[in-house]
Write an enzyme that holds these catalytic residues in place. Structure first.
Site, mmCIF file in Angstrom:
data_model
loop_
_atom_site.group_PDB
_atom_site.id
_atom_site.type_symbol
_atom_site.label_atom_id
_atom_site.label_comp_id
_atom_site.label_asym_id
_atom_site.label_seq_id
_atom_site.Cartn_x
_atom_site.Cartn_y
_atom_site.Cartn_z
ATOM 1 N N ASP A 407 50.507 46.830 33.136
ATOM 2 C CA ASP A 407 49.498 45.829 33.487
ATOM 3 C C ASP A 407 49.017 45.019 32.288
ATOM 4 O OD1 ASP A 407 47.771 44.480 35.169
ATOM 5 O OD2 ASP A 407 46.710 46.271 35.849
ATOM 6 N N GLU A 462 43.695 42.675 45.781
ATOM 7 C CA GLU A 462 42.679 43.183 44.848
ATOM 8 C C GLU A 462 41.588 42.144 44.598
ATOM 9 O OE1 GLU A 462 44.888 43.989 41.217
ATOM 10 O OE2 GLU A 462 44.339 42.034 40.427
#
Length: 652
Positions: A407, A462
């Site tokens: 990430d 998200e």
């Protein structure tokens, strides 16, 4: 990717006139004759794209600017090479088709100055790339990708504030003649609506050892490329990234003998072709792994979106990021045949140390327990921690980890593009798959290293209330049209936008329940998340049983209804089962559609189970109806979708 070659001699409709300083004109047509690239060699290399008699892009130009000179400036053609190619590609992770027919006409132009430009014309688009034959290394100062629109078009673009971006901006619609050079740039891919019959999807493929391309307006009804420079020195920037302190004056330092990334245009008369296109695959280099048989795409139960918060009479422990909760997720995954669980931020004692698990978690016991239940464990990491501990792939494999989610890269300069490749290669060496988050779009690495199963680079769920169907309906036509996309669907708390309010642990989505189910069929990803709480999946078992039987790879894809930005219905086959998914935007209160089941096998009766928007779904988005009926080839189905609604079915 396995390729069977059949090199055919082809007539490429090539006309060449003039010599020396005179203009030279060359024409290349697609195999079906519909698409034409008309090249003109004068002060630059110009090209015009036409579909039938309609000119779509006029007097575009291309140039590669090296420290030692501009390739494409005052070009002097030495010779040209023509060929027609027809082969089949069998992608190892088939997101649309198990077999792809790859047919194109190719023109290679070799110029004085040790460089070439290669054009390919397909029945659904064109592509070109530079090839250099220089000694040693070269410094690329910039690359010109200059395109010009013959009239005012509409561009659908993601516009970040700078080169540091997670590629999660919502789409904006820009009139091309109003896009000034001082306005925000756009990431790829970009969708161009000619406001006539045609659309163009612009992206890149076979990207390696080179930065990602961005586009900006010219202020003169055109677009030009811009690229991040090579970073030279870095400084600290928290636990998950570095800041660039100094940049070079070039965008790439690279081998002088090489091919450069493909710049491509998918050209369509029908929006269905955008959804069905496989251009990135057709232009990417094949699989480099000697034995990819260990790579297993699949679904994943994920705890972050629902904040690791199962509850109810069967949860007799304090839920959270701990051993008991993760065992609960493993039990849930095992019951429904879900391949993996993902342990997001919190599984390690520190984000900086990938070798010391959080003592509350007991990672090794979870790996053992998962193996017993046939559920693999996937771990989240920051890119910086991976970079600082590149030996973690070896260690994770020894532990029994199946894959990694990496990430916050949020960059796409040459250094970072090379980082993706180093990760893919090292992970493959130790039989780990990769899901890149905070990532740029797919551009070919996933075919060379098919253990790269997905990329985020999308405004996914998200984003909570910032993820809405008016934006998400573009994904199958733009972002997901160029490669796999980790959107993380599966919400069981569903709301219409005018009443939306939610936060973890009670995370919710905008759009109806049927819409959420349909996303599993519509959206493509080699690794597909179930983002919600196992508690809610148990309570909605009919929805969960539908979701968990949807494959992540497919043998065949057929778009049935497609209008970019408004509505899509797509049918996909795996073996002898068909799945249908439909999604729509907020525009119409109720959308009535008819689809024809002429893609089914002749003489076979199918049992259809569908999930559709309920009578009150326009207000209460969790309202849905499950129906069953018997259907055959040629039958017609009436579909009803409310605003932000969907329709999902399995036929077996």
């Amino acid at each position: 990717m396995m390729i069977k070659n059949c090199w055919l001699l082809g007539f490429l409709y090539l006309f060449l006139s003039g010599t020396g300083a005179q203009a030279q004109s060359i024409q290349l047509k697609s195999p079906n004759g519909a698409i034409t690239v008309s090249l003109k060699l004068t002060d630059k290399i110009y090209y015009t794209l036409s579909y039938g008699n309609e000119v779509l892009l006029k007097d575009n130009f291309l140039q590669l600017n090296l420290r030692t000179g501009a390739l494409g400036e005052k070009p002097k053609l030495k010779n040209k090479k023509l060929k027609t190619v027809s082969n089949t590609i069998n992608p190892l992770v088939p997101l649309k088709y198990a077999t792809v027919n790859n047919r194109y006409n190719q023109l290679e132009l070799n110029f004085k100055g040790d460089y070439s430009v290669e054009f390919r014309a397909f029945d659904d688009g064109i592509a070109y790339r530079f090839i250099t034959h220089k000694k040693g290394e070269v410094e690329v100062l910039s690359e010109d990708f200059g395109i010009h629109f013959p009239s005012a078009y509409q561009a659908h673009v993601q516009q970040p504030n700078g080169f540091k971006t997670s590629y999660e901006e919502p789409y904006s619609a820009i009139v091309t003649q109003d896009w000034k050079s001082t306005d925000k740039m756009a990431t790829l891919p970009v969708l161009i609506d000619t406001k006539k019959q045609y659309k163009l999807l612009i992206s890149e493929a076979d990207l390696r050892d080179y930065p990602c391309m961005f586009l900006k307006g010219t202020g003169n009804n055109g677009m030009q490329a811009t690229f991040p420079k090579v970073p030279l020195t870095f400084g600290p920037d928290g636990d998950r990234s570095l800041k660039i302190e100094k940049e070079a004056d070039y965008i790439a330092k690279t081998a002088g003998e090489r091919t450069y990334p493909w710049r491509y245009f998918v050209l369509t008369k029908d929006d269905k072709q955008l959804v069905e296109n496989t251009m990135t695959l057709k232009l990417s280099a094949p699989n480099e792994l000697a034995d990819p048989s260990w790579i297993k795409p699949g679904q994943v139960s994920w705890e972050w979106w629902n904040d690791a918060s199962p509850y109810g009479p069967d949860v007799n422990f304090v839920s959270g990021y701990n051993l008991e909760t993760y065992k609960y997720y493993i039990d849930f995954a095992a019951k429904f045949g879900i391949s993996y669980i993902l342990m997001d931020e919190g599984w390690a004692k520190s984000t900086l140390d990938p070798f010391t698990p959080n003592p509350k978690v007991d990672l090794h016991e979870l790996i053992r327990y998962g193996k017993e239940k046939n559920v693999g464990v996937v771990l989240w990491l920051t890119w910086l921690t991976v970079e600082n501990h590149f030996d973690l792939f070896k260690t994770f494999h020894e532990w029994g980890i199946k894959g990694v989610k990496i990430d916050f890269m949020d960059r796409s300069d040459q250094w970072m593009v090379n980082y993706y490749e180093r990760v893919a290669k090292e992970a493959a060496k130790h039989h780990l798959f990769v899901d890149f988050h905070g990532a740029f779009k797919p551009a070919g690495l996933e075919y060379r290293y098919p253990n790269v199963l997905s990329y985020e680079g999308v405004r996914g769920m998200e984003q909570m209330g910032g993820c809405y169907p008016d934006n998400s309906i573009y994904f199958p036509f733009i972002r997901n049209a160029v490669g796999p996309m980790d959107y993380t669907p599966g919400a069981m708390i569903n709301m219409q936008p005018d009443v939306y309010q939610a936060a973890r642990p009670n995370a919710a989505s905008i759009g109806t329940r049927a819409y959420q189910l349909a996303l599993y069929v519509v959206f493509e990803s080699g690794i597909q998340m179930l983002a919600d709480n196992p508690t809610l999946y148990y309570r909605n078992e009919d929805c969960t049983r539908f979701i968990t039987q949807v494959p992540t790879t497919w043998d065949e894809t057929k778009a049935l209804v497609a209008k970019a930005g408004e509505v899509l219905v797509v049918a996909k086959r795996k073996g002898n089962k068909w799945f249908i998914g439909g999604m729509t935007n907020n525009k119409e209160e109720v959308r009535q559609l008819t689809i024809n089941l002429d893609f089914l096998q002749e003489g076979t009766t199918y049992h259809l189970t569908s999930f559709e928007d309920g009578i009150n779904a326009g207000r209460q988005a969790m309202d849905y109806r499950r129906k069953e009926l018997t259907v055959r080839k040629g039958d017609q189905l009436s579909l009803k979708m409310v605003r932000n609604g969907g329709w999902a079915a399995v036929l077996e």
